[in-house]
Structure formats: C-alpha cells, structure tokens
Design a protein around this motif. Sequence first.
Motif, mmCIF file in Angstrom:
data_model
loop_
_atom_site.group_PDB
_atom_site.id
_atom_site.type_symbol
_atom_site.label_atom_id
_atom_site.label_comp_id
_atom_site.label_asym_id
_atom_site.label_seq_id
_atom_site.Cartn_x
_atom_site.Cartn_y
_atom_site.Cartn_z
ATOM 1 N N UNK B 303 0.849 -1.187 0.000
ATOM 2 C CA UNK B 303 0.000 0.000 0.000
ATOM 3 C C UNK B 303 0.888 1.241 0.000
ATOM 4 N N UNK B 304 0.519 2.251 -0.792
ATOM 5 C CA UNK B 304 1.311 3.485 -0.851
ATOM 6 C C UNK B 304 1.404 4.096 0.544
ATOM 7 N N UNK B 305 2.633 4.362 0.979
ATOM 8 C CA UNK B 305 2.863 4.896 2.317
ATOM 9 C C UNK B 305 3.970 5.940 2.219
ATOM 10 N N UNK B 306 3.565 7.197 2.080
ATOM 11 C CA UNK B 306 4.555 8.264 1.929
ATOM 12 C C UNK B 306 4.532 9.235 3.102
ATOM 13 N N UNK B 307 3.747 8.900 4.139
ATOM 14 C CA UNK B 307 3.516 9.875 5.225
ATOM 15 C C UNK B 307 4.827 10.297 5.881
ATOM 16 N N UNK B 308 5.601 9.333 6.370
ATOM 17 C CA UNK B 308 6.850 9.667 7.046
ATOM 18 C C UNK B 308 8.074 9.243 6.249
ATOM 19 N N UNK B 309 7.876 8.998 4.958
ATOM 20 C CA UNK B 309 9.002 8.544 4.136
ATOM 21 C C UNK B 309 9.793 9.741 3.643
ATOM 22 N N UNK B 310 11.109 9.660 3.777
ATOM 23 C CA UNK B 310 11.961 10.734 3.294
ATOM 24 C C UNK B 310 11.909 10.759 1.768
ATOM 25 N N UNK B 311 11.996 9.580 1.160
ATOM 26 C CA UNK B 311 11.940 9.472 -0.290
ATOM 27 C C UNK B 311 10.549 8.965 -0.675
#
Lengths: 204, 686
Positions: B303-311
């Motif tokens: 599942x797309x998870x960009x909340x706390x991702x740096x990249x």
Amino acid sequence: MALYRRLRLCGILMGLGLALTAGAGCIFTPRDPEPPGQSVEYVNDSDPGNVVYNLEQALLNLDPAGYQTRLSEDFRYEPDSGTLANYPGVDWANWGYEQEVAFIQDFLGNVDGVNPNLNLELIEGDDSGAGTEAFVRYISAVTVESGGGEIKYRATVTMEFKIDGTFWRLSRWFDEQGETDPDTGALLPTLGQRRGAFAASGGG
Amino acid sequence: MTAAVIRRPWPLVLAALLGLCLAVAPDARAAEADADSTAASGTLDALLAGLAQGDSTLVAALLADTTATAAGDGYLTGWTRKPSAVSSSGIRSTSVGVGFDNVLNFRDGGSIAQSLKLNHEDYRSQDKIVDKRDFTMNYSTSSRSALRGGLNITQSWSEDEVTTTSGLTNINKRDYRSANANVRRDSLSTFGVLHDFRLDGAVDDQKGEQQGQRNDISAARLSGGLSSGWSAAEWLSFHTGLYAETESGERSLGQRTDPSSSSGDSLRAGMYYARGRFAGGVTLRYSNFEKRYLDYNRNSNGVIDTVNAVQKVVEELETNDATTLEWTNGLNLGRLSLRSRVSKDFTENAFRRSGVGRKERSQDQATLDVGLRVSRRDSVSAGYGYLWKWDDQVYQGAVNPRGKQINYKRDLNLAWIHDLFENTQLRVSALTGLTQDIAVGEFNVNDRDRLDSSFNVTTSTQWPGGVKVDMTFEAHRVEDISIQSERSANNNVKDSYEFSPGYVWPLAPWLELNQVFRLWIQYTDFVFSEYEDVAKVDDFNRRGNLDTKVSFTPNRRLRLTLQHNSSVKLDGSKTATDAAGNSYYTNDSSQKINKINVAVNWKVMPWLTLEATTFKARDLKDTFGTSVQTTERYSGDLGIGGSVDKSFGGGRVIKASVRKMFAHGPNVQEAGRDYWDADIKINWSF
C-alpha cells in the motif's frame, strides 16, 4: 422387482456416500480453539512505524511480553540530562536489553494504566521501512495512572530501529530532553525518571 | 536491459507504421499492374504520411479525394459515414456528446475505420465537470491474405474538474496517445508442424496530471508470439507457445523523471490425448518479467505509504517468475464418468524498494468428480476438491521469511437426482467443506477454521401447460472458529433452516400468476458466550417473505404488472437455558415491510412506447426494550415517460427516452425527489 433393485442400488450408493462422508469426518473437523484470553492484537513488525504501534499496544494493555518482543537483543537506552542528574549512581552506560526487560516488567506490573502516544509528533526521520536501519525523532507523550492519580511524561525521543533477521526491532531509545506540557506550560519529565527510580531501588 | 529513452517517438513510430503498412499491403506491390490500385495506394500513402505529420487538413482533403475515387469502381469499394449525437440527463448527471465514424473498404478486403467521440458531462449533486475526446483509427489488411497486418492509432483525452465543498478544486488531466502495428501469419506449415506467428509494435505517450502531480509515460513496446502444434498420431498432439515482450521509455511521477523498462517472456508446452475412453492433457507454463519504473514508496502490504518517508517516489525494480503444471483427465465408462484435475502453481515476486520485499506463493489443487447414471430415472454424483496454498514473504531488508500463511480447503459434495413421477424431479444434495487459514510464525492471530455444511432437498415440477412448481428445504450449518485466544471470543456456530415453495401459473395466455414464499430462521450460538469477559449473546433471526406477481398482457401492445412484496423480520436474544438444555429467547425487534409495485407498458405505435411505474412501501418496526419504540416509514415513487425508437430511410436512427420521476421516503435525497431522466441518441449512416 426391477424397481426394488434400483432402489436398493441407490440406497447402497447413498449409504456409501454417507459412509464416505462419515469416514472423511476427520478431515472435516475444525481445530480446537484456545479459550478467549489476552486480547492484545499486534500487527506484524514489517516497518518501524508498526514497531512503534506495537510498543504502544504493549504499554496500553500492560503486556510486558509484547514490549519485550519488539526490543532488539542489542537494545540500549540513553537517559536525558535531568535523569542523569537525578540518578547519578545508575549504570546508564550498560542499560541494555536485560535491564529494559526487567524495568518494563516491574513498571507495567505496578501501574493501573498507561496511555502512550510515542509518535505524537514526528520531528525528523523515516519510519516507513526503507532500508535496513532507521532512526526517527518524535515528541512522545505518556500518561501513567497509578494510585488513583495521573503522572504525565513528555519528551523529545530519538528511536533507532533495525531489522533483526526477519522483523524490525527497536535498538536504541534516547530521551533527549523533557518537554513542556501544552496545557499548563510546566516542564514534564521523561520516562527515564521511571527507569532511574527502578534502578535506584535495586532493580535491573 | 538498458533502457532507451524515447522523448518524441511519434514521427519515428508513424514512419515505422507506414513502412509496415506498405510491407503488408499485398496490392500495394502490384500497383504497377493495376492503374486503379496505383491511384488508391498512392492515396493511402499520402493519407498515412499526412497522419505522420499530424496534418489533419491534409487528411481531410485526402479523404474527400478518396471519396471521389469511390464513385468509380477503383480500389476504394465503400465508404460509410456515421455521425451521431447523444444527450443524456439523469439523477446523477447530464451529458452531451457527438461522434463521427468513417469506414473505408478496399477492393483487396482491407479497411480503414476511424472514430471520433466528444463528450461533456456535468454532475448534478456535486461541482464536477468531465470532458472527454476519443479518437481511433484502424487499418487492417485483407482477412483473405495469409499474411495479415493492421495498425491502430488512438488518442484519448480527458479532463476531470471537481470542486469540493471546502472550495478546493482538483483537476485530473490525461492525454493518452498510442500507435500500434501488428503482423500475423497463421497456419504456416513446416515438416508437418503448424505455426501461428504474431508480431506487435506499439508506442504509448501519456501526459497526465493527478491532484497536482505529474504522471507522464512515454514508451515503445515490441512483442512477438509463436504457437506451434504437431499431431503425432490421430489421438495425440503436442502444442507449444512462446511469447516475448519488451518495453522501454521513461516515466514521470511527481517531480521526478526516470527511464522505465520491462521485459518478459512466457513458454507453454502441452501434450493432449483423446483415445478410447480417455481424454485429457498435460500443460506446463512458465512466465517471467522484469520491470523498472517509478513508484510511490509502499509498505510491506504493497500500500502506498509516503507519510513519514523521506523518499516518497522511488525507482522500483520488480521481478516475477511463475510456473504452472496441470493435468486434466476424463474417463467415460458407459454410465460411469470420472473427471480429474491436478495442478501446481508457484510464483516468486520481488521488489527492490517496496516494503513488500520478496513474496513466494504456491498452490496445489486437485478435483475429482464421479457421476453415475444408475437407471433411467436415477443418477448420482460425488465430487471432492482439495486446495493447499500458501504465501511467504521476506520483508525488504530482512533475510528470513516471516512465516507461511497457509490456506487449506477441502470439500465433498454428494447429489442424487431422481425422477419422482412424470414432469417432477427430486434432487437431494449434501455438501461439507472445511477452510483453514493457518499462519506459521509469530503472527498467527489470523488462524481460523470455517466448516460449512448443508443438506438440500428440492422438488421441481414443470407441467406442459407452463405451470412450474418448486419446493426447497435446506438446512445449513456454518462454524466460524478462530484458533488463537485473541479472537476466539467471537467463535460461533450458525444453524439456519429454509423452506421456500413457489409456483408460476399461466392462468390464461394473457394472465400469469407467480408466487414465492420463503421462511428462514437462523440461530447463532457463540461458543464462548458463557465466559465472563465475552460480551456475546446467542440470538436468532427469523425472516418470512411472500412475493406475489400478476402479469396481464391483453395484447401485444399493452403489459400491466402488479406486484406485492411482504416481508416479516423477527430478531431475538437468548435469555436462559434450563437444566434440560432448553433455550429461552426474547424478542428484540419486529419489522413488517409491505411494498406494492404497479407497472404499465403501452406500445402506442411500433416506434413509440409509453411507460408508467409506481411503488408504495410501508416499513413498520417495533424495538422491544424497557419500553416499545415504534417507527413507521412510508416511501414510494412515480415515474412517467416514454421512449421513441424510430428508423428513417437512409440509415437514420433516432432513439430517445424521457421519464419524469417523483420520489419520497427516508432514503431519498433532495436531488432524487423530482427530476427528469432523458436520453436522446441520433445516428445517421450514409
């Protein structure tokens, strides 16, 4: 007579089918379930964010075993300067996995409730699980219910995680400093104070 | 594979398509021998060259020129033009659209088909407008030729503008262009082996924007397939299939643009037999692919998870390998028939950046069905199904797998069909199936079993006069068992019983009566309800339905339908169990719903139909507690309208329907209380 033979054949076949069903009963028997018990539902530790969630679940449900599972074997804890000043006699340099497990068993066994919010605010870092090691800085808040009252802890915390073969584990907890209570403006202690009190009383 | 970046592929591709078109158009080579063909193929060349240059004026002029050629008996043998217009209005939105289709047929059997569609849609209940433009052009060579070819050009443009209640406007845009050419050769024989060959080339170009984020794709794709068959004997044949595909280009996601590529191939080999009483075959399939593309950061569940991702956007490399082995067999021994199928699948899917890491899936499946015609009036059948599948996963960066998640199913079904007497059949069937989810390793809260058993007796009668009578009794038990203590509090056994007779009785050629009655009761028994910490109470649900429908058809132009649906629902909870094991229940709620439908359909003229429908419903519910609470709700609607379906000479068709709707009731929203529902479609072929 022909009708009788047909009915007999049908009877035999249906009987055979029922016997087959009964004989196969063992492969259609569900397993025996465990009686309802501990209802803490953890998620898989597939990224640091999930590890933090599981640590909160363990604290919330007073489950020291669940907390222990999320610790790396080379876990280390580093206190903030306030805790160092208050408990100078504690061997903080060697506070590792065993000391943390002993503390959490004592802590969760002697409080009435814990309301944790370890990742209240992300300051920096990546808990999405990219790479094999991760570090994050959170504002963490924990409220402890004990003896009919509440004690609030709030701190800037650095947490480090790494993959322990299969799953992500917490490898470092560094309480950088206590933070002020947004409601009262008072400076709140870190959970290191609890560790210090526990070690000073002969635990760990 | 090195990714070749193609920035402006259109001229290159259209030139390639043009070359391919000329290569596969057999009559183009015979131009010298046929003056008409010379003129026509020259026109075709110019048409395609015009397309390659994006010169629509030139294309239009050439088409007009080709029409002039069609007037004679030249290369162009037919040209069909079909303008159309569509208007639609409904509860959700209103839309208008126009279209224009052209089909040109050539003397050698080839054809060019072009289609243009424009559509504008305005939504009623939200601030949303959608505009679409679609254009396609297809050229195909004669289907009579051994070597066939074709090319397709597509443009699909859309803009979707939504303004939320907070005033925020989101615009999603997409401009997709694609060109595809293919060559096909069937039934090519070499040394007794028959081959089918196909080669496809395509270019895709997309300029997209989604919630302010760019989503562009530019890629070229080439694929080819060869399937071969060889009959070793009259009863034995071998077949193989080989397919390969490669794609290269670049993709932009957000602010990042990177090369993307993919390559894959698959191989299929099979042996098939049909001799005497046996028929079946063995098939082996193997496929793999490797894809490089830009993707959003994803977690271990994909599942797309960009909340706390740096990249937030990563350059992904995905690989996949899959193998399937399958054997099917049928055996006919007079009155006895056996069918079996055994298969094994294994798939490995790996990602370089996604948290999914590497996943393995395996599936073993077997089915065996036996049928026996015991006598002229009796037949019995039995079937057994088996499924064992699992998946395992090594999270990104980990070295050890998390543990298998196993799904194990088996089921057995038995059936006996008996002709009770003339026109009446009895069917007795029993089914039992156990499904188990077994988690190996640390995370086993999902461990659960589900045992599903049923016993069904059905009689069905169909008399020559059209009278049909069905009667069904079914007993059904479902056991839902969670194995681990974390979730076993919800373990339950559901027993349900259903009795449902029904009939259809044509009282006269113009009058038909249809009535279905259904009585259903379900008891839910929570396995651990006696535990202090388990807040589960055993309960029951009873349902009764009686549906009656009367259809009048006094003549071919008038149809009147009256329908009444009556429904009773009773829900209750267990209060006590005595020493003898008898259970006592109390009613929690009682609900009665009655609904009457009337529909009239009158064909005033062959092309004009008037319709009217209405329903009225009453829903009365009593909820029992410390006091009785009663709710009574009425709902209904009325729809009046008509439809026109008229054809005129010269291929002109007009279809229209208009309907005015009035509705009321607790579930009717404001937009649905009073609205027009209208559709108009006009076609003209010439």
